[in-house]
Scaffold this motif. Structure first.
Motif, PDB file in Angstrom:
ATOM      1  N   LEU A   9       0.852  -1.136  -0.110  1.00 50.37           N
ATOM      2  CA  LEU A   9      -0.022   0.109  -0.022  1.00 50.37           C
ATOM      3  C   LEU A   9       1.173   1.309  -0.129  1.00 50.37           C
ATOM      4  O   LEU A   9       0.468   2.236  -0.656  1.00 50.37           O
ATOM      5  CB  LEU A   9      -0.948  -0.038   1.197  1.00 50.37           C
ATOM      6  N   THR A  10       1.968   1.307   0.745  1.00 45.48           N
ATOM      7  CA  THR A  10       2.879   2.364   0.518  1.00 45.48           C
ATOM      8  C   THR A  10       3.475   2.635  -0.728  1.00 45.48           C
ATOM      9  O   THR A  10       3.250   3.754  -1.098  1.00 45.48           O
ATOM     10  CB  THR A  10       3.929   2.401   1.919  1.00 45.48           C
ATOM     11  N   VAL A  11       4.023   1.691  -1.382  1.00 44.76           N
ATOM     12  CA  VAL A  11       4.477   1.940  -2.512  1.00 44.76           C
ATOM     13  C   VAL A  11       3.495   2.293  -3.639  1.00 44.76           C
ATOM     14  O   VAL A  11       3.880   3.192  -4.354  1.00 44.76           O
ATOM     15  CB  VAL A  11       5.391   0.651  -2.868  1.00 44.76           C
ATOM     16  N   VAL A  12       2.361   1.585  -3.546  1.00 46.77           N
ATOM     17  CA  VAL A  12       1.364   1.923  -4.333  1.00 46.77           C
ATOM     18  C   VAL A  12       0.956   3.330  -4.359  1.00 46.77           C
ATOM     19  O   VAL A  12       0.812   4.224  -5.462  1.00 46.77           O
ATOM     20  CB  VAL A  12       0.258   1.113  -4.387  1.00 46.77           C
ATOM     21  N   LEU A  13       0.745   3.802  -2.984  1.00 43.04           N
ATOM     22  CA  LEU A  13       0.383   5.153  -2.984  1.00 43.04           C
ATOM     23  C   LEU A  13       1.489   6.353  -3.386  1.00 43.04           C
ATOM     24  O   LEU A  13       1.001   7.404  -3.703  1.00 43.04           O
ATOM     25  CB  LEU A  13      -0.140   5.645  -1.456  1.00 43.04           C
ATOM     26  N   GLY A  14       2.595   5.769  -2.933  1.00 42.49           N
ATOM     27  CA  GLY A  14       3.790   6.724  -3.647  1.00 42.49           C
ATOM     28  C   GLY A  14       3.750   6.880  -5.133  1.00 42.49           C
ATOM     29  O   GLY A  14       4.040   8.004  -5.481  1.00 42.49           O
ATOM     30  N   LEU A  15       3.618   5.807  -5.675  1.00 42.73           N
ATOM     31  CA  LEU A  15       3.391   5.720  -7.083  1.00 42.73           C
ATOM     32  C   LEU A  15       2.582   6.606  -7.697  1.00 42.73           C
ATOM     33  O   LEU A  15       2.484   7.167  -8.568  1.00 42.73           O
ATOM     34  CB  LEU A  15       3.622   4.511  -7.712  1.00 42.73           C
TER      35      LEU A  15
END
Length: 624
Positions: free
Chosen positions: A166-172
């Motif tokens: 979730l963290t990486v997806v929201l960052g992207l």
């Protein structure tokens, strides 16, 4: 590849390795530094900080296997170290063999600003995930699990992967405005396209938000969908700004304007330029004509077909003109070359043979039986359902929504508490704990059960609506009202079997398993998904097994599938059952267990049909 090519390839690889050999030593140091930093940061800083921020002592983190923690640290360390080393190698080898830098668009200042903006946006997305999204999401998930009577006991592997994903997806996702502006700047898409298709983009964002967080509930979906939608409209503003600064106008530089033929009337169709029909396929033209007929506009449907047929006629005339021109030039060549006649004749013979071989695979020279009529049968049957698709979809969504709302609103907890009271007196319900190893495990189970209920509800409807097309395609005759009766029998049998399994079968089986584990002095903690799937199999599964003989009896008397066909095709049915059960995520033992139960029910159905047809066979013997 020959020896020469292999040696040349190895030589090129050796030169490349020698060029970066000195850089690889430093890259290995970067890799080791990234690996060790990530390995120890997870243990001493990242995991404790995430637990304090997200869980607040309401849930506990456990290691399911002895190597979970070490292997997870090693995997994440390898990923981070590999990425850092790869970035270092790319940066150090950015020069070409001539010593010049690889050309990049824009000035150096622009590239620095874009890179800094990308980093800032990614860090902003990560900060939103850590400070806002994840705390609210886990507060909701943990409280919902506790209210349902479950113990949030998350696996360290599942929990860490869920949080990092979730963290990486929201960052992207935070890079969306930069990506949209870059696409418009590169003239890959236009600002008008992004603006006109915003409804499709919002729909895709909603679907993506449901897939990312693993939960279809409105609260967690909105935590992702609302920021993504806001970023999309911010990206529209960036794309508009880029369009004004660069002057990009897709469609203004000699490109044909893409017309929406579905929005034109009959006069507009006849006045549309020929370029609008050049890329139109036969399937698309027929679909546009069918839509016009459904709306009652026969003139518009005729105009669409006339313009499409005119395009094909124009292409045929142009090909005839080219063939005539080729014939004249060929005659001139024959008169001038003279001695090359035999060679030209051989070439013509080869080309003729090749064209005849290729004509076997062309559309004009094939029939349905040549390439498999089942494809056309299935397409015809599915096409007949198009007018009824709204009713089917409405029933499916209604059943899915009602089932999920019941389970999500506390139904799954009520079922668990009521089921534990039905265990035999010798089993202590407090000794049986239901735990969650994944944050959305209970929600995933609720959604899967809801989809199963929806599929069972619309299956008789689909067969009822599709049966006229099946009769016309396969030249069979049967009473399609039997599907309505089958639907009623399916509902009664499903509910009756579920009640019998819920009241008698499931408590006995689970009490035996609990007593056996308790006698071995073990702590009993079942996973939510495993426990409720077992309950589902012992309750609803009993009803579904009872429906197999009933379905066979109804289909036989309704002339849908006769008894002789069922008896003669039992091998094919066995293979189909084994193939379907092999797709279940339970291993070989579960496949054999469920497959054997289904085949036993099928065998019972054959016995029932044999007894049912025994009187007719005796009457035939007496009369003969």
């Amino acid at each position: 590849m020959g020896a020469t090519g292999y040696n040349r390839l190895m030589g090129v690889a050796g030169i490349a390795l020698r060029r970066v050999r000195s850089e690889l030593r430093v890259a290995f140091v970067v890799f080791v530094a990234g690996f060790l930093t990530t390995f120890y940061a997870l243990r001493y800083w990242i995991w404790p900080a995430l637990e304090r921020r997200l869980l607040e002592s309401k849930a506990i983190i456990v290691a399911v296997t002895p190597f979970d923690v070490v292997l997870l640290q090693g995997k994440l360390g390898l990923i981070v170290g590999g990425l850092l080393a790869a970035l270092f190698v790319v940066y150090r080898t950015r020069h070409s063999e001539r010593g010049e830098s690889v050309p990049l668009p824009g000035t150096r200042r622009t590239r620095i600003l874009v890179g800094a903006l990308a980093v800032v946006l990614f860090l902003g997305g990560v900060a939103y995930a850590y400070l806002v999204f994840l705390p609210l999401l886990f507060d909701f998930l943990v409280n919902n699990a506790i209210q349902a009577g479950f113990q949030p006991t998350y696996s360290i592997v599942d929990w860490t992967q869920f949080v990092l994903l979730l963290t990486v997806v929201l960052g992207l996702t935070a890079e969306l405005p930069l990506i949209m502006g870059g696409l418009v700047y590169a003239d890959i898409v236009s600002y008008d396209l992004l603006r006109n298709r915003w409804r499709y983009a919002v729909f895709g964002i909603v679907v993506l938000s449901s897939m990312v967080n693993g939960s279809p509930d409105p609260f967690s979906m909105s935590l992702v969908a609302i920021p993504m939608t806001t970023l999309y409209f911010v990206g529209l503003g960036c794309a508009r700004l880029v369009t004004k600064r660069t002057g990009n106008r897709s469609g203004d530089f000699g490109r044909p304007v893409e017309l929406d033929l579905a929005g034109l009337d009959a006069a507009g169709i006849r006045a549309a330029p020929a370029e609008a029909f050049e890329s139109l396929t036969e399937h698309e033209a027929l679909k546009l004509a069918d839509d016009a007929l459904d709306e009652g506009d026969h003139e518009r449907a005729a105009a669409i077909l006339d313009r499409f047929d005119g395009k094909d006629a124009g292409s045929v005339e142009s090909s005839d003109d080219e063939s005539a021109g080729d014939g004249e030039s060929a005659g001139d060549e024959v008169s001038t070359q003279g001695t090359s006649g035999e060679k030209d004749g051989l070439t013509t013979a080869v080309e003729g043979t090749a064209s005849r071989m290729a004509s076997v695979f062309t559309e004009d020279g094939t029939t349905e039986e040549d390439i498999g009529g089942y494809y056309y049968d299935i397409r015809f049957i599915l096409g007949s359902l198009r007018s009824k698709s709204f009713h089917v979809a409405a029933v499916f969504m209604a059943v899915v929504g009602l089932t999920f709302t019941f389970l999500y609103g506390g139904g799954i907890g009520a079922i668990k508490r009521d089921f534990l009271t039905r265990l035999p007196a010798g089993v202590n319900p407090d000794a049986l704990r239901i735990v969650l190893l994944h944050p959305v495990e209970a929600l995933a189970f609720e959604m899967k059960v809801s989809f199963i209920a929806g599929a069972l509800a619309v299956l008789p409807m689909v067969l009822y609506y599709a049966w006229p097309a099946v009769e016309s395609r396969f030249e069979t005759r049967a009473d399609r009202d039997v599907f309505l009766l089958w639907g009623a029998a399916l509902a009664v049998g499903f509910l009756g079997g579920s009640l019998v399994g819920y009241g008698y079968v499931a408590p006995v089986v689970i009490s035996y398993l609990v007593a056996d584990a308790h006698a071995a002095d073990m702590i009993i903690a079942y996973r939510t998904g495993a426990f409720f799937w077992l309950v589902f199999a012992l309750t609803a599964g009993v009803g579904l097994l009872a429906e197999i003989p009933v379905t066979m009896l109804l289909f036989h008397h309704g002339n849908v599938v006769p008894y002789r066909t069922m008896r003669r095709r039992w091998r094919e049915v066995t293979i189909a059952v084994l193939v379907l059960t092999a797709m279940l995520p339970g291993g070989l033992l579960l496949m054999l267990f469920i497959g054997l139960a289904l085949m036993v029910a099928y065998g019972v159905g054959l016995i029932v049909l044999w007894l049912n047809s025994l009187g007719n066979r005796l009457m035939r013997v007496v009369t003969t």
